[in-house]
Design an enzyme around this catalytic site. Sequence first.
Site, PDB file in Angstrom:
ATOM      1  N   ASP A 144      35.176  69.942  43.912  1.00 62.11           N
ATOM      2  CA  ASP A 144      34.610  70.400  42.624  1.00 62.11           C
ATOM      3  C   ASP A 144      35.018  69.535  41.428  1.00 62.11           C
ATOM      4  O   ASP A 144      35.432  70.054  40.381  1.00 62.11           O
ATOM      5  CB  ASP A 144      34.990  71.864  42.372  1.00 62.11           C
ATOM      6  N   LYS A 157      28.089  74.630  47.383  1.00 59.03           N
ATOM      7  CA  LYS A 157      28.519  75.993  47.714  1.00 59.03           C
ATOM      8  C   LYS A 157      28.300  76.895  46.514  1.00 59.03           C
ATOM      9  O   LYS A 157      28.303  76.432  45.373  1.00 59.03           O
ATOM     10  CB  LYS A 157      29.981  76.009  48.150  1.00 59.03           C
ATOM     11  N   CYS A 217      39.505  76.879  44.412  1.00 63.73           N
ATOM     12  CA  CYS A 217      38.742  76.201  45.464  1.00 63.73           C
ATOM     13  C   CYS A 217      39.600  75.271  46.311  1.00 63.73           C
ATOM     14  O   CYS A 217      39.387  75.156  47.521  1.00 63.73           O
ATOM     15  CB  CYS A 217      37.531  75.508  44.860  1.00 63.73           C
TER      16      CYS A 217
HETATM   17  C1  VGL Z   1      36.136  77.462  41.056  1.00 65.54           C
HETATM   18  C2  VGL Z   1      36.182  79.513  40.038  1.00 65.54           C
HETATM   19  C3  VGL Z   1      34.811  79.628  40.176  1.00 65.54           C
HETATM   20  C4  VGL Z   1      36.899  76.271  41.529  1.00 65.54           C
HETATM   21  C5  VGL Z   1      34.769  77.567  41.219  1.00 65.54           C
HETATM   22  O1  VGL Z   1      36.310  75.176  41.654  1.00 65.54           O
HETATM   23  O2  VGL Z   1      38.115  76.405  41.777  1.00 65.54           O
HETATM   24  N1  VGL Z   1      36.829  78.438  40.479  1.00 65.54           N
HETATM   25  N2  VGL Z   1      34.121  78.654  40.770  1.00 65.54           N
END
Ligand code: VGL
Length: 217
Positions: A15, A114, A159
Site C-alpha cells: 500500500d 484489495k 496492512c
Molecule cells: C490500511 C486502513 C485501511 C493500510 C488500508 O494500508 O494499512 N489501513 N485501509
Amino acid sequence: MIAIDPATDILGVVDVQPTFMPGGELPVPEGDAVVPAVNRLLAGPFRHAFATQDWHPPGHSSFASAHPGKAPYDTVTLAYGLQTLWPDHALQSSANAALHPDLDTRRIDLIIRKGNDPAIDSYSAFMENDRITVTGLHGWLRARGVRRIFFTGLATDFCVAWSAEDAAALGYGVFVIADACRGIGLPDPRHGDGIAAARHRLTQRGVRWIGAEEIAG
Ligand code: VGL
Ligand code: ZN
C-alpha cells in the site's frame, strides 16, 4: 547479516499509495518516508517483488461515512465481525490510490488490488477481513518457489501486520523491514499502541523485525 537469495526471497511492498501519506485521505505519519527506503531495496539485492494496492469503491463499508452517526476510528460490527472505520480513502482510479509515482516499479512482478468488495475490508495481502476470501497471492508465490517474504510499506500496524501474520501462518519465512514501514498508531486508547502491539504479536508468531542495513546482497 541476512543474505538474500534472489530466487526464493521476495520483497512485499504494501500500500505505497499517496492516500496513506501526508496530504492524503488517511495519512500515516511519515508515510512518504517509505518510498526512498523501498526504492533502495528494489535497486539492491531483491530481484522480485509484489505490491498491494488498497482499492475501494465509493461508499465502501470500511468508510465511516457509510455508517450514519459513526466517525473515523470508531468500530462497527459487520457480517464478519469487528471492523475499524476509516476516512474515505484509496478511492478506485483516484490519483491518490495509484502506487506512488516515485516508486520504482520495475522489479514489481505482481500488483494485488484489495478492498474492492463493498461489503468486506481487506488488510492482508493474502485474505480479506472475512478471513474466507483469498486474494490468490499464496498460490502465485508457491508457483514461483518463494520461501521468504520481506515486508515493507504502509501501515505497519494494519496492512503490513496482517499480511505478515498470514504469511507466517502459511509457512513462509517472514521479515518486516521496520525502517521501510510506517504505522498509523490509532489515537483511540481502546486500540492500545497499535505499532508496538503489532510488533509484539508478530514476533510471537515467528516474524522477524529487522532494519534494512541487516540485508546483504
Ligand atoms: C490500511 C486502513 C485501511 C493500510 C488500508 O494500508 O494499512 N489501513 N485501509
Ligand atoms: Zn483501506
